[in-house]
Design an enzyme around this catalytic site. Sequence first.
Site, PDB file in Angstrom:
ATOM      1  N   ALA A   1       0.836  -1.201   0.000  1.00  0.00           N
ATOM      2  CA  ALA A   1       0.000   0.000   0.000  1.00  0.00           C
ATOM      3  C   ALA A   1       0.873   1.255   0.000  1.00  0.00           C
ATOM      4  O   ALA A   1       1.946   1.262   0.596  1.00  0.00           O
ATOM      5  CB  ALA A   1      -0.910   0.005   1.220  1.00  0.00           C
ATOM      6  N   ASP A   2       0.402   2.303  -0.681  1.00  0.00           N
ATOM      7  CA  ASP A   2       1.065   3.595  -0.518  1.00  0.00           C
ATOM      8  C   ASP A   2       0.201   4.439   0.423  1.00  0.00           C
ATOM      9  O   ASP A   2      -0.807   3.958   0.950  1.00  0.00           O
ATOM     10  CB  ASP A   2       1.325   4.275  -1.865  1.00  0.00           C
ATOM     11  N   SER A   3       0.608   5.698   0.634  1.00  0.00           N
ATOM     12  CA  SER A   3      -0.083   6.502   1.646  1.00  0.00           C
ATOM     13  C   SER A   3      -1.557   6.712   1.277  1.00  0.00           C
ATOM     14  O   SER A   3      -2.426   6.736   2.142  1.00  0.00           O
ATOM     15  CB  SER A   3       0.627   7.834   1.821  1.00  0.00           C
TER      16      SER A   3
END
Lengths: 416, 79
Positions: free
Chosen positions: B35-37
């Site tokens: 996941a990214d932010s």
Amino acid sequence: MTFKRVVVTGLGALTPIGNDVPTYWSNLAAGVSGAGPITKFDASKFRTQFACEIKGLDVTQHIPRQDARKMDAFTHYALIATDEAIRDAGVDVETLDRNKVGVIWGSGIGGLKSFEDEMIDYARGDGTPRINPFFIVRMIADSASGQISMRYGFRGTNYVTVSACASTNNAIIDALNYIRLGRLKMCVVGGSEAAVTRAGIGGFNANRALSERNDSPETASRPYDKGRDGFVLGEGAGALILEEYEHAQARGAKIYAELIGGGMSSDAYHITAPHPEGLGAFLAMQDALEDAGIEPSSIDYINTHGTSTPIGDPQELKAIYQLFGDHSFKLNISSTKSMTGHLLGAAGAVEAIAAIKAIEHQLVPPTINYVTPDEEIDSRFNLTANTAQARSITTVMSNAFGFGGHNAIVIFRKLS
Amino acid sequence: MSEIAQKVKNIIVEKLGVEESEVTPEASFTNDLGADSLDTVELIMEFEKEFNLPIPDDEAEKIATVGLAIEYLEKHIGK
């Protein structure tokens, strides 16, 4: 300085009459309409209840689901058309100097449905904003060129042009100039649009731009016909690989055609209506011929903007006559929007492909649904009515005009 | 596994496109599940929606693993 020559080495298309270039071309040549009742939403309360939609597309066959859901349909279309163009160009992406490969894309609107869905969702709540973190990036028009660059690692010039229905031609002309100047070796150009939505249909209905021939969708897009009553909204994408000629030669690429010039102008007249005498169209076509360094008599075929609106169609022909004189009656004219509908910002992309395939096959795709001549239109024009015409084709012009008075024209020539 | 834990897992599998077997309590959204932010913000929003429970930003920032998410939700739901 000497300009570099620019050629087309790859094509990709996702259109209402074919989800790849071979299908698209064979249906263009056969005069097939892509129009039908709207399936994407319940249009029963809309003045127009039909459009030219993309058919039978499974996005997840092309883009992993978890990535696809972060993109609007217009970006899905962009990636799918680009994939085909890259494959068609036969480039080994790994061996390219990807810092010299750009992406210049066109879209008139961007992620309309993403905007619509999020705001509808918000309006149904109690006013507390619960906006999805991917909302903005799905919606903004430049996400298409950004996503293409990420998929392939193309690190050159990258942006999206927005000039309504002229968007892709502006993208093509920008890329032409960068490659001419030696700033890029290769550029993915094209356009995509996915505006068959409640806001798209409702909005174009409200400004009376769309045909309302609900009883016969497939005959509704009828450029130049006396009974034309507006354009038919289309959706999809077209992608072209533009490449410096020597670069293409060095890798033994198949070359479809040379992009020899582009012309631009503004009507400076009205936000939606074209100049009544076609002044902007005339200036842009003249500019394109000058840029290409050719005489009007060199043009064999013009793929016109011809959207099937009452006032738009005649003014473009007036401009053609003013510029080409009697040669206007010797060249072929056709509006392939009669089959694809109007893809807005992507129109220039799919029509450039039609023009290039016309050179390849020495065949002019028709203007279908031409039934009743309009006395406002000189009968000496060869509108390529209803059936494709075989002829010798060396040089083609493709026209695009947009709301806002933007005009952009591109010229392709068989490689000599 | 509790009903809450199962729902949390389902949301993570759906949103991040990972296999259910990867969604272990120790798994970090960013380090282990890709996941990214923005994905993380979306996950928190999905939990809020699914469980009808507003999660304050300063609490949300601490929810970095599957286990922490389940723990937080089990503690706050139904109170």
